[in-house]
Design a protein around this motif. Structure first.
Motif, mmCIF file in Angstrom:
data_model
loop_
_atom_site.group_PDB
_atom_site.id
_atom_site.type_symbol
_atom_site.label_atom_id
_atom_site.label_comp_id
_atom_site.label_asym_id
_atom_site.label_seq_id
_atom_site.Cartn_x
_atom_site.Cartn_y
_atom_site.Cartn_z
ATOM 1 N N UNK A 43 0.251 -1.303 -0.247
ATOM 2 C CA UNK A 43 -0.222 -0.507 -0.015
ATOM 3 C C UNK A 43 0.836 1.201 -0.318
ATOM 4 N N UNK A 44 1.960 1.711 0.632
ATOM 5 C CA UNK A 44 3.310 2.208 1.330
ATOM 6 C C UNK A 44 3.325 2.731 -0.420
ATOM 7 N N UNK A 45 3.778 1.362 -1.080
ATOM 8 C CA UNK A 45 4.633 1.679 -2.393
ATOM 9 C C UNK A 45 3.269 2.252 -3.052
ATOM 10 N N UNK A 46 2.156 1.760 -3.789
ATOM 11 C CA UNK A 46 1.325 2.174 -4.524
ATOM 12 C C UNK A 46 0.815 3.927 -4.178
ATOM 13 N N UNK A 47 0.541 4.306 -2.451
ATOM 14 C CA UNK A 47 0.414 5.682 -2.596
ATOM 15 C C UNK A 47 1.788 6.676 -3.321
ATOM 16 N N UNK A 48 3.266 5.708 -3.516
ATOM 17 C CA UNK A 48 4.218 6.596 -3.878
ATOM 18 C C UNK A 48 3.873 6.856 -5.135
ATOM 19 N N UNK A 49 3.758 5.453 -5.969
ATOM 20 C CA UNK A 49 3.937 5.652 -6.958
ATOM 21 C C UNK A 49 2.551 7.304 -7.896
ATOM 22 N N UNK A 50 1.292 6.879 -6.774
ATOM 23 C CA UNK A 50 0.303 7.585 -7.295
ATOM 24 C C UNK A 50 0.893 8.920 -7.064
ATOM 25 N N UNK A 51 1.152 9.469 -5.997
ATOM 26 C CA UNK A 51 2.006 10.827 -5.292
ATOM 27 C C UNK A 51 3.016 10.979 -6.941
ATOM 28 N N UNK A 52 3.833 10.374 -7.341
ATOM 29 C CA UNK A 52 5.323 10.323 -8.814
ATOM 30 C C UNK A 52 4.799 10.197 -10.141
ATOM 31 N N UNK A 53 3.247 9.223 -10.402
ATOM 32 C CA UNK A 53 3.115 9.532 -11.954
ATOM 33 C C UNK A 53 1.531 9.514 -12.148
ATOM 34 N N UNK A 54 0.648 9.999 -11.147
ATOM 35 C CA UNK A 54 -0.344 10.104 -11.135
ATOM 36 C C UNK A 54 -1.664 8.661 -11.265
ATOM 37 N N UNK A 55 -2.814 8.440 -11.546
ATOM 38 C CA UNK A 55 -3.030 7.523 -11.119
ATOM 39 C C UNK A 55 -4.077 6.528 -12.868
ATOM 40 N N UNK A 56 -3.389 7.290 -13.801
ATOM 41 C CA UNK A 56 -3.504 7.330 -15.296
ATOM 42 C C UNK A 56 -2.834 6.059 -15.925
ATOM 43 N N UNK A 57 -1.218 6.246 -15.167
ATOM 44 C CA UNK A 57 0.077 5.641 -15.003
ATOM 45 C C UNK A 57 -0.004 4.301 -14.598
ATOM 46 N N UNK A 58 -0.964 4.172 -13.435
ATOM 47 C CA UNK A 58 -0.410 3.215 -12.368
ATOM 48 C C UNK A 58 -1.608 1.554 -12.795
ATOM 49 N N UNK A 59 -0.029 1.285 -12.653
ATOM 50 C CA UNK A 59 -1.171 -0.018 -13.204
ATOM 51 C C UNK A 59 -0.028 -1.483 -12.236
#
Length: 299
Positions: A43-59
């Motif tokens: 979950x913590x890694x997910x938050x970091x990725x969403x902050x850095x790259x945004x929702x559309x790029x998350x996978x």
């Protein structure tokens, strides 16, 4: 997996927080489970990725690469990408520290049954009672309740800051039920404050909507603007100046800009952030004044 459950005729899940099974995995590496992972780390890694790259790029594949595991390893801990986004949403709400509930006063000691009449000789009189012992300086036996206005301002500012720090949060908050423990704690804190305003119960939900839907909209737009400036590699002031210059050159928009010149002038000098902070504070005071007015009217 949810898709498999739907094909099997079972109803789709409504929230990861309504699951009645224990989370799979534990990072022990047994039974094919990936070692070193757990839900909190994912979950913590997910938050970091969403902050850095945004929702559309998350996978899930991108997340697995960030964690240096295979994509299937993540599925030991969540069933779907939506489950993970819901966990990340609540983890972000955990950054808000709601005020503690007002302490309940200690109950008055309940008198016991009347003692039996004294049968022996009268006791010798004791010494005169001395002065009442001083109360501890660190403890207020009857603390004054916090002013609801200050608590409402603090919660509104915290929510705004959360939306700005995590621009993806507003989209997820409107998509999922948002019933994780941190989000619910925030909602209950807001309700406790509004109950202390003096508004009639019938109007309290409307007051909640007025204040926090305003904050939601304000913080969402602000968060997207901040992210857009960062993506352009520009400060907020530079971006604003360039945008205004482009708008004033457009004939169809020039009149609108000219008609609002007095409003921009009245906002005073300062950076984009300073002016925005003043706008937010004034708008919030308007809403608080509205609540006070409705209380005086008995609404």
């Amino acid at each position: 997996m949810v898709r498999a459950a739907e094909r099997a005729g079972r109803p789709p899940r409504t929230s990861v927080w309504l699951e009645d099974r224990a989370p799979r995995g534990g990072g022990r590496g047994g039974g094919g489970q990936p070692s070193g992972l757990d839900r909190d780390r994912i979950t913590a890694a997910t938050v970091r990725l969403l902050d850095a790259e945004g929702l559309t790029k998350f996978s899930m594949r991108r997340l697995a690469a960030e964690l240096n595991v295979t994509a299937m390893s993540v599925y030991w801990y969540v069933d779907t990408k939506d489950d993970l986004l819901e966990l990340a949403l609540d983890a972000a709400f955990g950054e808000i520290r709601p005020p503690d509930p007002e302490p309940h006063p200690d109950p008055e000691p309940h008198p016991g049954p009347n003692p039996e009449p004294h049968q022996g000789p009268d006791p010798k009189p004791g010494p005169e009672p001395g002065p009442e012992p001083r109360r501890s300086a660190g403890r207020d036996p009857d603390p004054e309740p916090a002013d609801w206005r200050e608590e409402l301002r603090a919660l509104a500012r915290a929510y705004r800051a959360l939306l700005v720090r995590h621009p993806w949060l507003s989209s997820l908050a409107g998509t999922f039920l948002n019933i994780g423990p941190h989000a619910v704690a925030f909602q209950l804190a807001v309700q406790r404050v509004v109950r202390r305003t003096g508004l009639r119960t019938a109007g309290q939900a409307g007051a909640l909507s007025a204040v926090f839907q305003f904050v939601y909209g304000f913080g969402t737009i602000e968060g997207h603007f901040v992210r857009r400036c960062a993506a352009a590699g520009m400060s907020q002031d530079d971006y604003h100046r360039r945008a205004m210059s482009a708008v004033t050159r457009e004939p169809g928009l020039r009149e609108a800009v000219r008609d609002s010149a007095d409003l921009r002038q009245a906002r005073g000098d300062g950076t984009v952030e300073e002016i925005r902070d003043r706008d937010f504070a004034f708008a919030l005071e308007l809403l608080i004044a509205g609540i006070e007015t409705m209380v005086r009217r008995g609404e």
